[in-house]
Design an enzyme around this catalytic site. Structure first.
Site, PDB file in Angstrom:
ATOM      1  N   GLU A  31       0.846  -1.196   0.000  1.00  0.00           N
ATOM      2  CA  GLU A  31       0.000   0.000   0.000  1.00  0.00           C
ATOM      3  C   GLU A  31       0.878   1.241   0.000  1.00  0.00           C
ATOM      4  OE1 GLU A  31      -2.906  -0.191   3.145  1.00  0.00           O
ATOM      5  OE2 GLU A  31      -3.730  -2.068   2.343  1.00  0.00           O
TER       6      GLU A  31
ATOM      7  N   GLU B 299       9.266  -7.952  -3.606  1.00  0.00           N
ATOM      8  CA  GLU B 299       9.283  -9.246  -2.895  1.00  0.00           C
ATOM      9  C   GLU B 299      10.189  -9.201  -1.669  1.00  0.00           C
ATOM     10  OE1 GLU B 299       7.648 -12.029  -3.825  1.00  0.00           O
ATOM     11  OE2 GLU B 299       7.258 -11.858  -5.966  1.00  0.00           O
TER      12      GLU B 299
ATOM     13  N   ASP C  51      17.671  -5.173   2.010  1.00  0.00           N
ATOM     14  CA  ASP C  51      17.918  -5.001   3.449  1.00  0.00           C
ATOM     15  C   ASP C  51      16.932  -5.806   4.288  1.00  0.00           C
ATOM     16  OD1 ASP C  51      20.078  -3.384   3.041  1.00  0.00           O
ATOM     17  OD2 ASP C  51      18.982  -1.501   3.272  1.00  0.00           O
TER      18      ASP C  51
HETATM   19  P1  TGC Z   1       6.092 -11.291  11.544  1.00  0.00           P
HETATM   20  O1  TGC Z   1       5.516 -11.004  12.894  1.00  0.00           O
HETATM   21  O2  TGC Z   1       7.514 -11.688  11.427  1.00  0.00           O
HETATM   22  O3  TGC Z   1       5.225 -12.441  10.830  1.00  0.00           O
HETATM   23  C1  TGC Z   1       3.802 -12.400  10.771  1.00  0.00           C
HETATM   24  C2  TGC Z   1       3.305 -13.819  10.556  1.00  0.00           C
HETATM   25  O4  TGC Z   1       3.766 -14.310   9.275  1.00  0.00           O
HETATM   26  C3  TGC Z   1       4.603 -15.478   9.473  1.00  0.00           C
HETATM   27  N1  TGC Z   1       5.683 -15.388   8.484  1.00  0.00           N
HETATM   28  C4  TGC Z   1       5.694 -16.121   7.379  1.00  0.00           C
HETATM   29  N2  TGC Z   1       4.874 -17.077   6.918  1.00  0.00           N
HETATM   30  C5  TGC Z   1       5.153 -17.647   5.744  1.00  0.00           C
HETATM   31  N3  TGC Z   1       6.212 -17.273   5.000  1.00  0.00           N
HETATM   32  C6  TGC Z   1       7.074 -16.303   5.414  1.00  0.00           C
HETATM   33  N4  TGC Z   1       8.101 -15.914   4.629  1.00  0.00           N
HETATM   34  C7  TGC Z   1       6.839 -15.681   6.653  1.00  0.00           C
HETATM   35  N5  TGC Z   1       7.441 -14.696   7.365  1.00  0.00           N
HETATM   36  C8  TGC Z   1       6.724 -14.534   8.481  1.00  0.00           C
HETATM   37  C9  TGC Z   1       5.082 -15.379  10.905  1.00  0.00           C
HETATM   38  O5  TGC Z   1       5.421 -16.646  11.395  1.00  0.00           O
HETATM   39  C10 TGC Z   1       3.860 -14.802  11.581  1.00  0.00           C
HETATM   40  O6  TGC Z   1       2.888 -15.821  11.738  1.00  0.00           O
HETATM   41  P2  TGC Z   1       1.888 -15.824  12.993  1.00  0.00           P
HETATM   42  O7  TGC Z   1       1.078 -17.051  12.812  1.00  0.00           O
HETATM   43  O8  TGC Z   1       2.788 -15.832  14.193  1.00  0.00           O
HETATM   44  O9  TGC Z   1       1.097 -14.550  12.883  1.00  0.00           O
HETATM   45  O10 TGC Z   1       5.725 -10.044  10.609  1.00  0.00           O
HETATM   46  P3  TGC Z   1       6.337  -8.573  10.597  1.00  0.00           P
HETATM   47  O11 TGC Z   1       5.166  -7.645  10.537  1.00  0.00           O
HETATM   48  O12 TGC Z   1       7.348  -8.381  11.689  1.00  0.00           O
HETATM   49  O13 TGC Z   1       7.063  -8.476   9.163  1.00  0.00           O
HETATM   50  C11 TGC Z   1       8.021  -9.380   8.825  1.00  0.00           C
HETATM   51  C12 TGC Z   1       8.658  -9.094   7.448  1.00  0.00           C
HETATM   52  C13 TGC Z   1       9.341  -7.757   7.415  1.00  0.00           C
HETATM   53  C14 TGC Z   1       9.690 -10.170   7.245  1.00  0.00           C
HETATM   54  C15 TGC Z   1       7.649  -9.207   6.316  1.00  0.00           C
HETATM   55  O14 TGC Z   1       6.559  -8.455   6.527  1.00  0.00           O
HETATM   56  C16 TGC Z   1       8.226  -8.969   4.943  1.00  0.00           C
HETATM   57  O15 TGC Z   1       8.664  -9.925   4.318  1.00  0.00           O
HETATM   58  N6  TGC Z   1       8.242  -7.694   4.374  1.00  0.00           N
HETATM   59  C17 TGC Z   1       8.572  -7.459   2.996  1.00  0.00           C
HETATM   60  C18 TGC Z   1       7.295  -7.172   2.242  1.00  0.00           C
HETATM   61  C19 TGC Z   1       7.261  -7.812   0.903  1.00  0.00           C
HETATM   62  O16 TGC Z   1       8.020  -8.711   0.579  1.00  0.00           O
HETATM   63  N7  TGC Z   1       6.341  -7.367   0.071  1.00  0.00           N
HETATM   64  C20 TGC Z   1       6.186  -7.980  -1.208  1.00  0.00           C
HETATM   65  C21 TGC Z   1       4.928  -7.477  -1.887  1.00  0.00           C
HETATM   66  S1  TGC Z   1       4.490  -8.455  -3.304  1.00  0.00           S
HETATM   67  C22 TGC Z   1       5.624  -8.089  -4.455  1.00  0.00           C
HETATM   68  O17 TGC Z   1       6.558  -7.384  -4.269  1.00  0.00           O
HETATM   69  C23 TGC Z   1       5.399  -8.732  -5.753  1.00  0.00           C
HETATM   70  S2  TGC Z   1       6.503  -8.283  -6.994  1.00  0.00           S
HETATM   71  C24 TGC Z   1       6.060  -9.489  -8.056  1.00  0.00           C
HETATM   72  C25 TGC Z   1       6.752  -9.464  -9.336  1.00  0.00           C
HETATM   73  O18 TGC Z   1       6.512  -8.563 -10.165  1.00  0.00           O
HETATM   74  O19 TGC Z   1       7.519 -10.453  -9.584  1.00  0.00           O
HETATM   75  P1  FAD Z   2       9.842   0.975   1.942  1.00  0.00           P
HETATM   76  O1  FAD Z   2       9.256  -0.114   2.738  1.00  0.00           O
HETATM   77  O2  FAD Z   2       9.352   2.372   2.200  1.00  0.00           O
HETATM   78  O3  FAD Z   2      11.419   0.950   2.140  1.00  0.00           O
HETATM   79  C1  FAD Z   2      12.258   2.057   1.821  1.00  0.00           C
HETATM   80  C2  FAD Z   2      13.676   1.711   2.269  1.00  0.00           C
HETATM   81  O4  FAD Z   2      13.691   1.537   3.692  1.00  0.00           O
HETATM   82  C3  FAD Z   2      14.180   0.396   1.679  1.00  0.00           C
HETATM   83  O5  FAD Z   2      15.538   0.515   1.355  1.00  0.00           O
HETATM   84  C4  FAD Z   2      13.999  -0.606   2.809  1.00  0.00           C
HETATM   85  O6  FAD Z   2      14.939  -1.676   2.757  1.00  0.00           O
HETATM   86  C5  FAD Z   2      14.266   0.292   4.020  1.00  0.00           C
HETATM   87  N1  FAD Z   2      13.637  -0.231   5.232  1.00  0.00           N
HETATM   88  C6  FAD Z   2      12.319  -0.440   5.492  1.00  0.00           C
HETATM   89  N2  FAD Z   2      12.143  -0.959   6.704  1.00  0.00           N
HETATM   90  C7  FAD Z   2      13.364  -1.107   7.250  1.00  0.00           C
HETATM   91  C8  FAD Z   2      13.871  -1.642   8.479  1.00  0.00           C
HETATM   92  N3  FAD Z   2      13.035  -2.135   9.400  1.00  0.00           N
HETATM   93  N4  FAD Z   2      15.191  -1.631   8.681  1.00  0.00           N
HETATM   94  C9  FAD Z   2      16.050  -1.171   7.730  1.00  0.00           C
HETATM   95  N5  FAD Z   2      15.660  -0.667   6.557  1.00  0.00           N
HETATM   96  C10 FAD Z   2      14.334  -0.649   6.317  1.00  0.00           C
HETATM   97  N6  FAD Z   2       3.798  -5.207  -4.350  1.00  0.00           N
HETATM   98  C11 FAD Z   2       2.697  -5.998  -4.396  1.00  0.00           C
HETATM   99  O7  FAD Z   2       1.982  -6.156  -3.406  1.00  0.00           O
HETATM  100  N7  FAD Z   2       2.364  -6.638  -5.556  1.00  0.00           N
HETATM  101  C12 FAD Z   2       3.087  -6.513  -6.692  1.00  0.00           C
HETATM  102  O8  FAD Z   2       2.751  -7.125  -7.717  1.00  0.00           O
HETATM  103  C13 FAD Z   2       4.232  -5.657  -6.671  1.00  0.00           C
HETATM  104  N8  FAD Z   2       4.937  -5.441  -7.817  1.00  0.00           N
HETATM  105  C14 FAD Z   2       5.957  -4.517  -7.810  1.00  0.00           C
HETATM  106  C15 FAD Z   2       6.547  -4.135  -9.018  1.00  0.00           C
HETATM  107  C16 FAD Z   2       7.534  -3.153  -9.043  1.00  0.00           C
HETATM  108  C17 FAD Z   2       8.135  -2.730 -10.350  1.00  0.00           C
HETATM  109  C18 FAD Z   2       7.967  -2.568  -7.827  1.00  0.00           C
HETATM  110  C19 FAD Z   2       9.052  -1.528  -7.825  1.00  0.00           C
HETATM  111  C20 FAD Z   2       7.376  -2.928  -6.635  1.00  0.00           C
HETATM  112  C21 FAD Z   2       6.354  -3.886  -6.603  1.00  0.00           C
HETATM  113  N9  FAD Z   2       5.678  -4.201  -5.413  1.00  0.00           N
HETATM  114  C22 FAD Z   2       4.567  -5.020  -5.441  1.00  0.00           C
HETATM  115  C23 FAD Z   2       5.988  -3.483  -4.193  1.00  0.00           C
HETATM  116  C24 FAD Z   2       7.254  -3.953  -3.497  1.00  0.00           C
HETATM  117  O9  FAD Z   2       7.063  -5.183  -2.867  1.00  0.00           O
HETATM  118  C25 FAD Z   2       7.680  -2.862  -2.517  1.00  0.00           C
HETATM  119  O10 FAD Z   2       8.154  -1.778  -3.289  1.00  0.00           O
HETATM  120  C26 FAD Z   2       8.728  -3.341  -1.521  1.00  0.00           C
HETATM  121  O11 FAD Z   2       8.210  -4.329  -0.665  1.00  0.00           O
HETATM  122  C27 FAD Z   2       9.308  -2.188  -0.694  1.00  0.00           C
HETATM  123  O12 FAD Z   2       8.309  -1.366  -0.198  1.00  0.00           O
HETATM  124  P2  FAD Z   2       8.411   0.236  -0.404  1.00  0.00           P
HETATM  125  O13 FAD Z   2       8.650   0.502  -1.845  1.00  0.00           O
HETATM  126  O14 FAD Z   2       7.220   0.841   0.226  1.00  0.00           O
HETATM  127  O15 FAD Z   2       9.714   0.658   0.372  1.00  0.00           O
END
Ligand code: TGC
Ligand code: FAD
Length: 392
Positions: free
Chosen positions: A140, A371, A375
């Site tokens: 979001e 994804e 960091d």
């Molecule tokens: P935290 O308290 O650690 O965990 C909450 C609950 O989730 C469980 N969990 C997992 N379960 C399955 N797989 C994993 N990798 C998991 N990691 C954690 C955890 O056990 C817990 O479960 P429960 O039952 O105890 O509630 O959560 P947190 O709020 O502290 O955040 C942890 C953190 C930072 C690792 C996580 O939120 C994270 O990975 N942040 C990054 C966000 C992200 O990756 N966004 C991706 C959006 S989608 C996207 O980017 C698609 S791009 C696609 C493309 O074009 O290819």
């Molecule tokens: P932020 O979370 O604001 O992070 C900014 C900086 O702060 C980063 O360098 C990060 O590492 C750092 N930071 C944040 N928290 C911490 C911490 N605790 N400690 C140290 N450093 C920290 N999302 C979807 O849901 N679905 C999709 O299909 C999807 N497709 C995408 C396609 C593209 C081309 C891009 C660019 C993004 C896409 N995303 C999607 C979103 C993507 O997953 C997010 O951009 C990503 O998870 C980072 O979130 P943010 O951009 O808000 O950065």
């Protein structure tokens, strides 16, 4: 782009670790990328257009749901085959791999794992064939790395749910037929909902002016009192672990995909280094250029071994989320560094669309961010080895 002369590096004879099926699947994807992606991808990236004409081909090589059971239209393959397909597609372009990753791991996977039998039958075969395209809304405007703070929400409104909120940076959003949307219910619990294009109050404006992943369409998802039928809720899992489980599968695919981008950059730089003459000899004869190439093939080989082992662990159901984070982080960083070095090796030619390297380099800036950022994955490893949470 000039003719695609790609030859895959396999310095440690990793083919010997693959089954005949793995090699068949990999070679089919490799040939398809050479034939259908390489000739058109530079133009699509320059125009910032997703090449919709490749959707059928992606379905035919099994890129939509490689590991989804055949009864639902998937290819029924193992995790290493899935990884190899992602590697080959990203060898062509990270944006094309994004489309396949989202469709397979972020749309088909949650329906298969968290959905009802009716939802599986209704959506999976159409997603596998490319008749339906999907997207995944987790991020979001104010909640990227910390999706647990999301404010998108739904309320029980009698015979349907009322959905409000907004997602941004959503791959495939501008053309997707369905969206898997993660939103909080009235108790603040995260659930997945299947939102269909055409539902009143649901819009998907495109995000323009990207310098990265230009051949992939990115957009927002906006929900203004959208009435979502109750049968569209994914009932079998809730909480943040549900979307994160999908991310495990997609991040695994990226760990393999990044190797493809790196292999393409290395192969291009290696060939160029033998052809480009300066100071009376090929630039590949200079020690500084050899150092770059030697380090590239070393890093690619290490990344291949990491991905292969992770594939074995996933096939055995033993891979942890933290192991997947390590591979995604390492392999994408490896690829981006190779792209930067390879670009320099081509001198001025390296910045042109005659070669794929600059496009890979710019694409990988998104791959290292989405994804889970570089960091964030480091912090996941830090938490795993110390038991101490640096997020909160
Ligand atoms: P935290 O308290 O650690 O965990 C909450 C609950 O989730 C469980 N969990 C997992 N379960 C399955 N797989 C994993 N990798 C998991 N990691 C954690 C955890 O056990 C817990 O479960 P429960 O039952 O105890 O509630 O959560 P947190 O709020 O502290 O955040 C942890 C953190 C930072 C690792 C996580 O939120 C994270 O990975 N942040 C990054 C966000 C992200 O990756 N966004 C991706 C959006 S989608 C996207 O980017 C698609 S791009 C696609 C493309 O074009 O290819
Ligand atoms: P932020 O979370 O604001 O992070 C900014 C900086 O702060 C980063 O360098 C990060 O590492 C750092 N930071 C944040 N928290 C911490 C911490 N605790 N400690 C140290 N450093 C920290 N999302 C979807 O849901 N679905 C999709 O299909 C999807 N497709 C995408 C396609 C593209 C081309 C891009 C660019 C993004 C896409 N995303 C999607 C979103 C993507 O997953 C997010 O951009 C990503 O998870 C980072 O979130 P943010 O951009 O808000 O950065």
């Amino acid at each position: 782009m000039s003719q695609d002369l790609f030859q895959a590096p396999d310095y440690y004879l990793l083919d010997e670790l693959l089954s005949d099926e793995h090699k068949l699947v990999r070679d089919a994807a490799r040939e398809w990328v050479k034939r259908e992606v390489s000739p058109i991808i530079e133009d699509a990236a320059q125009k910032a257009e997703f090449p919709t004409q490749i959707i059928n081909g992606l379905a035919e090589i099994g890129a939509f749901g490689p590991y989804i059971p055949e009864e639902y239209g998937g290819a029924g393959l193992d995790q290493i085959s899935y990884g190899l397909i992602m590697q080959e597609i990203e060898r062509g372009d990270s944006g094309v791999r994004s489309t396949a990753s989202v469709q397979s791991s972020l749309v088909m996977y949650p329906i298969w794992k968290y959905g009802t039998e009716e939802q599986c039958k209704k959506y999976l075969p159409k997603l596998a064939s490319g008749e339906f395209m999907g997207c995944f809304g987790l991020t979001e405007p104010d909640y990227g790395s910390n999706p647990s703070g999301m404010v998108t929400n739904f309320k029980d409104n009698g015979d349907h749910y009322l959905l409000n909120g907004a997602k941004m940076w959503i791959s495939n959003a501008p053309f997707a037929d369905i969206a898997i949307v993660w939103a909080k219910n009235e108790e603040g619990r995260i659930h997945g909902l299947i939102v269909e294009r055409g539902m009143e109050g649901f819009t998907t404006p495109e995000t323009h002016n990207k310098w990265s992943l230009r051949a992939s369409a990115t957009g927002e998802l906006i929900f203004d009192n959208v009435k979502v039928p109750k049968e569209n809720l994914l009932p079998k899992k809730s909480g943040l672990g549900a979307p994160l489980g999908c991310l495990d599968s997609a991040r695994f695919g990226i760990a393999w995909g990044a190797i493809g981008a790196a292999m393409d950059c290395y192969d291009t730089a290696l060939r160029y280094s033998k052809e480009r003459i300066q100071f009376g000899k090929p630039i590949g004869a200079f020690q500084l250029q050899q150092k770059k190439l030697a380090e590239m093939i070393t890093e690619i080989t290490k990344a291949q071994l990491l991905a292969w082992r992770l594939g074995v662990l996933r096939n055995e159901g033993k891979a942890t989320s933290a192991q997947i984070s390590m591979a995604k982080r390492n392999n994408v960083q490896m690829a981006i560094e190779i792209a930067r070095e390879a670009r320099q090796m081509l001198g001025g030619m390296g910045i042109t669309g005659e070669y794929s390297i600059m496009r890979h380099m710019m694409n990988l800036e998104s791959v290292i961010t989405y994804e889970g950022t570089h960091d964030i994955h480091l912090l996941i490893t830090g938490l795993d080895v110390t038991g101490l949470n640096a997020f909160s």
